[in-house]
Design an enzyme around this catalytic site. Structure first.
Site, PDB file in Angstrom:
ATOM      1  N   PRO A   1       0.742  -1.094   0.067  1.00  0.00           N
ATOM      2  CA  PRO A   1      -0.047   0.049   0.003  1.00  0.00           C
ATOM      3  C   PRO A   1       0.782   1.302   0.133  1.00  0.00           C
ATOM      4  O   PRO A   1       1.768   1.421   0.745  1.00  0.00           O
ATOM      5  CB  PRO A   1      -0.907   0.012   1.317  1.00  0.00           C
ATOM      6  CG  PRO A   1      -0.376  -1.395   1.750  1.00  0.00           C
ATOM      7  CD  PRO A   1       0.655  -1.985   1.365  1.00  0.00           C
ATOM      8  N   GLU A   2       0.386   2.364  -0.706  1.00  0.00           N
ATOM      9  CA  GLU A   2       1.318   3.453  -0.906  1.00  0.00           C
ATOM     10  C   GLU A   2       0.312   4.634  -0.304  1.00  0.00           C
ATOM     11  O   GLU A   2      -0.914   4.307   0.191  1.00  0.00           O
ATOM     12  CB  GLU A   2       1.556   3.711  -2.061  1.00  0.00           C
ATOM     13  CG  GLU A   2       2.520   2.622  -2.797  1.00  0.00           C
ATOM     14  CD  GLU A   2       3.008   2.818  -4.198  1.00  0.00           C
ATOM     15  OE1 GLU A   2       3.050   3.774  -4.963  1.00  0.00           O
ATOM     16  OE2 GLU A   2       3.311   2.011  -5.073  1.00  0.00           O
TER      17      GLU A   2
ATOM     18  N   LYS B   1       3.713   6.174   5.175  1.00  0.00           N
ATOM     19  CA  LYS B   1       2.984   5.099   5.100  1.00  0.00           C
ATOM     20  C   LYS B   1       2.010   4.374   6.370  1.00  0.00           C
ATOM     21  O   LYS B   1       1.612   3.107   6.553  1.00  0.00           O
ATOM     22  CB  LYS B   1       3.403   3.841   4.188  1.00  0.00           C
ATOM     23  CG  LYS B   1       3.568   4.120   2.857  1.00  0.00           C
ATOM     24  CD  LYS B   1       4.478   3.168   2.139  1.00  0.00           C
ATOM     25  CE  LYS B   1       5.023   3.667   0.893  1.00  0.00           C
ATOM     26  NZ  LYS B   1       6.121   2.769   0.202  1.00  0.00           N
TER      27      LYS B   1
ATOM     28  N   ARG C   1      13.471  -3.775  -8.109  1.00  0.00           N
ATOM     29  CA  ARG C   1      11.919  -3.250  -8.256  1.00  0.00           C
ATOM     30  C   ARG C   1      11.913  -3.258  -9.938  1.00  0.00           C
ATOM     31  O   ARG C   1      12.633  -2.977 -10.638  1.00  0.00           O
ATOM     32  CB  ARG C   1      11.632  -1.988  -7.459  1.00  0.00           C
ATOM     33  CG  ARG C   1      11.980  -1.881  -6.178  1.00  0.00           C
ATOM     34  CD  ARG C   1      11.215  -3.181  -5.373  1.00  0.00           C
ATOM     35  NE  ARG C   1       9.760  -2.908  -5.521  1.00  0.00           N
ATOM     36  CZ  ARG C   1       9.044  -2.359  -4.615  1.00  0.00           C
ATOM     37  NH1 ARG C   1       9.241  -1.597  -3.636  1.00  0.00           N
ATOM     38  NH2 ARG C   1       7.654  -2.219  -4.630  1.00  0.00           N
TER      39      ARG C   1
END
Ligand SMILES: [Zn+2]
Length: 291
Positions: A2-3, A60, A280
């Site tokens: 989640p960002e 976050k 990433r």
């Protein structure tokens, strides 16, 4: 993971459902999630009776400000998400009382449950069990090292173009990696960094020092745009994020580049490419985003 938009959506949901409620108990089958105080029994004892006064977000982190000067910090990490509802334990397995989204597989990896005084529960579903929970004295949290080293909040009014320039000043490296560093700017991860760079027409591997003033301005606007859109649409919809009701967000309607490898760029029709660096995936249009 989640960002900012996903965490903000969760915070919004929590604020609408659990404010002014006191904790009466906590259950966990993975006590390692609770990092502070480390002893789960102590944690349980300390949180009992404390009332939720306010729920907010920093980077976050989800922060519940509680009565008696305490704050509960929850970082959902890779796969965690908080939900509000009612569950009952049947043969050692928690099952939602009502039929619906909470029954979806991804919502059933419950490892921590907070019980509130009105019978409602806040549950953490976390497949990979990386989430962390900490109970702080509010003043210690606000003055803590880990909190103060966080970069500016990109959706706050105070995040001006000058502040953005300042955040990037003297930073070295490739723009995508720098954008994802929470100590530079808070809350941007893999999805929204890819999206913002596509809007700004900047190659993810471009080095910070090579960005022109025009590119910086485009990027600044793109960051605000993608994050605001993400918040408006209730977060992403293509991985394991779910909101407090156990439902997906709607960002998929607006997703231009993330995980669209081999599809056509919606701006120019060129095939989208994927590149791996820094562990990433970066997605980009080789025509719109040139090195
Ligand atoms: Zn393109």
């Amino acid at each position: 993971m989640p960002e900012l938009p996903e965490v903000q959506t969760t915070v919004r949901g929590l604020n609408s459902k659990v404010l002014k409620r006191a904790f009466v108990n906590v259950w966990s089958d993975w006590e390692k999630t609770i990092k502070k105080p480390k002893d789960f029994k102590v944690f349980k004892k300390e949180i009992k009776g404390k009332k939720i006064l306010k729920i907010w977000r920093r980077a976050k982190n989800i922060i519940f400000d509680l009565s008696e000067g305490y704050s509960l910090l929850i970082h959902q990490k890779m796969t965690g998400h908080l939900m509000v509802g009612k569950w009952k334990q049947i043969k050692n397995k928690w099952q939602p009382i009502k039929k619906g989204p909470l029954e979806e597989k991804i919502n059933t990896f419950l490892h921590v449950i907070f019980f509130l005084e009105n019978g409602k529960m806040i549950a953490l579903s976390d497949v990979r069990k990386f989430a962390k929970i900490e109970l702080w004295k509010t003043k210690d949290l606000l003055s803590s090292k880990e909190f103060n080293k966080l970069g500016p909040e990109p959706l706050e009014k105070s995040f001006t173009f000058r502040k953005f320039q300042k955040a990037l000043k003297n930073k070295k490296g490739k723009i995508k990696q720098v954008l994802m560093n929470p100590e530079v700017i808070a809350g941007i991860g893999n999805i929204y960094s890819n999206e913002a760079l596509w809007w700004a027409k900047i190659h993810p591997q471009k080095s910070i020092s090579e960005l022109s003033l025009k590119e910086l301005k485009l990027l600044y606007n793109a960051i605000k745009k993608v994050l605001l859109t993400g918040v408006k649409l209730g977060g992403e919809s293509f991985s394991d994020y779910r909101n407090v009701e156990g439902k997906k967000g709607h960002f998929d309607d607006e997703r231009k580049i993330y995980k669209r490898e081999k599809e056509k760029c919606s701006r120019c029709g060129t095939q989208i490419k994927r590149l791996k660096f820094g562990g990433r995936s970066a997605f980009f249009c080789p025509n719109c985003q040139k090195l």
